[in-house]
Design a protein around this motif. Sequence first.
Motif, PDB file in Angstrom:
ATOM      1  N   PHE A 134       0.751  -1.255  -0.009  1.00  0.00           N
ATOM      2  CA  PHE A 134       0.018   0.110  -0.064  1.00  0.00           C
ATOM      3  C   PHE A 134       0.840   1.277  -0.027  1.00  0.00           C
ATOM      4  O   PHE A 134       0.544   2.137  -0.562  1.00  0.00           O
ATOM      5  CB  PHE A 134      -1.070  -0.076   1.116  1.00  0.00           C
ATOM      6  CG  PHE A 134      -2.030  -0.887   0.705  1.00  0.00           C
ATOM      7  CD1 PHE A 134      -3.134  -0.543  -0.277  1.00  0.00           C
ATOM      8  CD2 PHE A 134      -2.403  -2.045   1.423  1.00  0.00           C
ATOM      9  CE1 PHE A 134      -4.131  -1.495  -0.340  1.00  0.00           C
ATOM     10  CE2 PHE A 134      -3.475  -2.923   1.153  1.00  0.00           C
ATOM     11  CZ  PHE A 134      -4.326  -2.378   0.300  1.00  0.00           C
ATOM     12  N   GLU A 135       2.084   1.457   0.476  1.00  0.00           N
ATOM     13  CA  GLU A 135       2.856   2.441   0.685  1.00  0.00           C
ATOM     14  C   GLU A 135       3.366   2.715  -1.147  1.00  0.00           C
ATOM     15  O   GLU A 135       3.248   3.950  -1.432  1.00  0.00           O
ATOM     16  CB  GLU A 135       4.240   2.123   1.553  1.00  0.00           C
ATOM     17  CG  GLU A 135       3.679   2.356   3.103  1.00  0.00           C
ATOM     18  CD  GLU A 135       3.300   3.715   3.480  1.00  0.00           C
ATOM     19  OE1 GLU A 135       3.405   4.639   2.817  1.00  0.00           O
ATOM     20  OE2 GLU A 135       2.343   3.727   4.528  1.00  0.00           O
ATOM     21  N   PHE A 136       3.698   1.437  -1.498  1.00  0.00           N
ATOM     22  CA  PHE A 136       4.264   1.868  -2.879  1.00  0.00           C
ATOM     23  C   PHE A 136       2.946   2.085  -3.872  1.00  0.00           C
ATOM     24  O   PHE A 136       3.302   2.629  -5.006  1.00  0.00           O
ATOM     25  CB  PHE A 136       5.114   0.545  -3.425  1.00  0.00           C
ATOM     26  CG  PHE A 136       6.356   0.959  -2.912  1.00  0.00           C
ATOM     27  CD1 PHE A 136       7.560   1.657  -3.595  1.00  0.00           C
ATOM     28  CD2 PHE A 136       6.792   0.171  -1.710  1.00  0.00           C
ATOM     29  CE1 PHE A 136       8.614   1.925  -3.007  1.00  0.00           C
ATOM     30  CE2 PHE A 136       8.117   0.332  -1.132  1.00  0.00           C
ATOM     31  CZ  PHE A 136       8.877   1.187  -1.702  1.00  0.00           C
TER      32      PHE A 136
ATOM     33  N   GLY B 235       3.065   4.772  -6.423  1.00  0.00           N
ATOM     34  CA  GLY B 235       2.777   4.794  -7.976  1.00  0.00           C
ATOM     35  C   GLY B 235       1.548   5.549  -8.161  1.00  0.00           C
ATOM     36  O   GLY B 235       1.588   6.065  -9.406  1.00  0.00           O
ATOM     37  N   LEU B 236       0.805   5.921  -7.599  1.00  0.00           N
ATOM     38  CA  LEU B 236      -0.664   6.511  -7.739  1.00  0.00           C
ATOM     39  C   LEU B 236      -0.324   8.171  -7.819  1.00  0.00           C
ATOM     40  O   LEU B 236      -0.876   8.620  -8.729  1.00  0.00           O
ATOM     41  CB  LEU B 236      -1.745   6.537  -6.763  1.00  0.00           C
ATOM     42  CG  LEU B 236      -3.131   6.967  -7.011  1.00  0.00           C
ATOM     43  CD1 LEU B 236      -3.488   6.365  -8.252  1.00  0.00           C
ATOM     44  CD2 LEU B 236      -3.834   6.751  -5.685  1.00  0.00           C
ATOM     45  N   PHE B 237       0.668   8.654  -7.058  1.00  0.00           N
ATOM     46  CA  PHE B 237       0.758   9.870  -7.298  1.00  0.00           C
ATOM     47  C   PHE B 237       1.938  10.466  -7.855  1.00  0.00           C
ATOM     48  O   PHE B 237       2.400  11.698  -7.816  1.00  0.00           O
ATOM     49  CB  PHE B 237       0.939  10.505  -5.693  1.00  0.00           C
ATOM     50  CG  PHE B 237      -0.570  10.482  -5.040  1.00  0.00           C
ATOM     51  CD1 PHE B 237      -1.762  11.120  -5.621  1.00  0.00           C
ATOM     52  CD2 PHE B 237      -0.916   9.622  -4.207  1.00  0.00           C
ATOM     53  CE1 PHE B 237      -2.866  11.024  -5.134  1.00  0.00           C
ATOM     54  CE2 PHE B 237      -2.385   9.322  -3.448  1.00  0.00           C
ATOM     55  CZ  PHE B 237      -3.249  10.297  -4.107  1.00  0.00           C
TER      56      PHE B 237
ATOM     57  N   GLY C  99       7.760   9.843 -14.246  1.00  0.00           N
ATOM     58  CA  GLY C  99       8.914   9.035 -14.223  1.00  0.00           C
ATOM     59  C   GLY C  99       9.627   8.863 -12.937  1.00  0.00           C
ATOM     60  O   GLY C  99       9.057   9.362 -12.002  1.00  0.00           O
ATOM     61  N   GLY C 100      10.465   7.778 -13.151  1.00  0.00           N
ATOM     62  CA  GLY C 100      11.156   7.305 -12.033  1.00  0.00           C
ATOM     63  C   GLY C 100      11.804   8.191 -10.990  1.00  0.00           C
ATOM     64  O   GLY C 100      11.678   8.290  -9.651  1.00  0.00           O
ATOM     65  N   LEU C 101      12.360   9.560 -11.568  1.00  0.00           N
ATOM     66  CA  LEU C 101      13.060  10.404 -10.449  1.00  0.00           C
ATOM     67  C   LEU C 101      12.000  11.142  -9.882  1.00  0.00           C
ATOM     68  O   LEU C 101      12.213  11.807  -8.618  1.00  0.00           O
ATOM     69  CB  LEU C 101      13.614  11.227 -11.399  1.00  0.00           C
ATOM     70  CG  LEU C 101      14.872  10.809 -12.031  1.00  0.00           C
ATOM     71  CD1 LEU C 101      15.630  11.899 -12.844  1.00  0.00           C
ATOM     72  CD2 LEU C 101      15.885  10.261 -11.138  1.00  0.00           C
ATOM     73  N   ALA C 102      10.612  11.087 -10.186  1.00  0.00           N
ATOM     74  CA  ALA C 102       9.603  11.991  -9.444  1.00  0.00           C
ATOM     75  C   ALA C 102       9.203  11.053  -8.223  1.00  0.00           C
ATOM     76  O   ALA C 102       8.576  11.480  -7.275  1.00  0.00           O
ATOM     77  CB  ALA C 102       8.409  12.046 -10.359  1.00  0.00           C
TER      78      ALA C 102
ATOM     79  N   SER D  96      -0.449   2.255 -12.113  1.00  0.00           N
ATOM     80  CA  SER D  96      -0.401   2.792 -13.706  1.00  0.00           C
ATOM     81  C   SER D  96      -1.013   1.908 -14.341  1.00  0.00           C
ATOM     82  O   SER D  96      -1.375   2.246 -15.515  1.00  0.00           O
ATOM     83  CB  SER D  96       1.389   2.721 -13.988  1.00  0.00           C
ATOM     84  OG  SER D  96       1.981   3.458 -13.101  1.00  0.00           O
ATOM     85  N   ILE D  97      -1.079   0.613 -14.196  1.00  0.00           N
ATOM     86  CA  ILE D  97      -1.927  -0.436 -15.075  1.00  0.00           C
ATOM     87  C   ILE D  97      -3.312  -0.092 -14.900  1.00  0.00           C
ATOM     88  O   ILE D  97      -3.818   0.045 -16.130  1.00  0.00           O
ATOM     89  CB  ILE D  97      -1.477  -1.963 -14.769  1.00  0.00           C
ATOM     90  CG1 ILE D  97      -0.051  -2.183 -14.862  1.00  0.00           C
ATOM     91  CG2 ILE D  97      -2.585  -2.721 -15.108  1.00  0.00           C
ATOM     92  CD1 ILE D  97       0.279  -3.318 -14.137  1.00  0.00           C
TER      93      ILE D  97
END
Length: 177
Positions: free
Chosen positions: A9-11, A15-17, A21-24, A87-88
């Motif tokens: 849930f933390e990830f 992932g939701l917010f 990209g990855g650096l964000a 994302s999916i």
Amino acid sequence: MLLYIKLYFEFFKIGLFTIGGGLATIPFLRELSIKTNWFSEMDLVNMLAISESTPGAIGVNMATYTGFLTGDFLGGTVATLGLVTPSILIILLISKALKKFKENPFVISGFYAIRPASIGLIVAATFGIVKVSFFPNNINIKAIILGILLWIIIKKIKTNPILLIFFSGIIGIICKI
């Protein structure tokens, strides 16, 4: 079991917010480290270095690394699934709706509005990494000199990025010894 649910849930929230990209993901991971104490700021810098150096998306690599650090193989798998699930789901929803609304001026404006937020997250991540890398407790002269040398090499020589990563790793190992 509770650890894996919390990792997911933390990830999932990250992932939701995370837009851009990855650096964000870095500001969110920094906040996660403060909130959970699963890893330190220096661990975050190491995660970024490893994630940048290995194939794959930075955010996914960092989620896998954090999950593995926290809960071994299953933790890495759960954290990664948590990060990619939003994302999916969003892609599935948007792909249906975007066909109908791709020419809508509100949708176009919305995509333009997201860009500054993405840039802001990346800039915040950059400042955080610079602070931890160059000024952990006091000024890290070796890291500053290495950064300046790499910047000069990039600007003057235009060398292959793989060679830069390789030589940076070697210099980092030498400086650590």
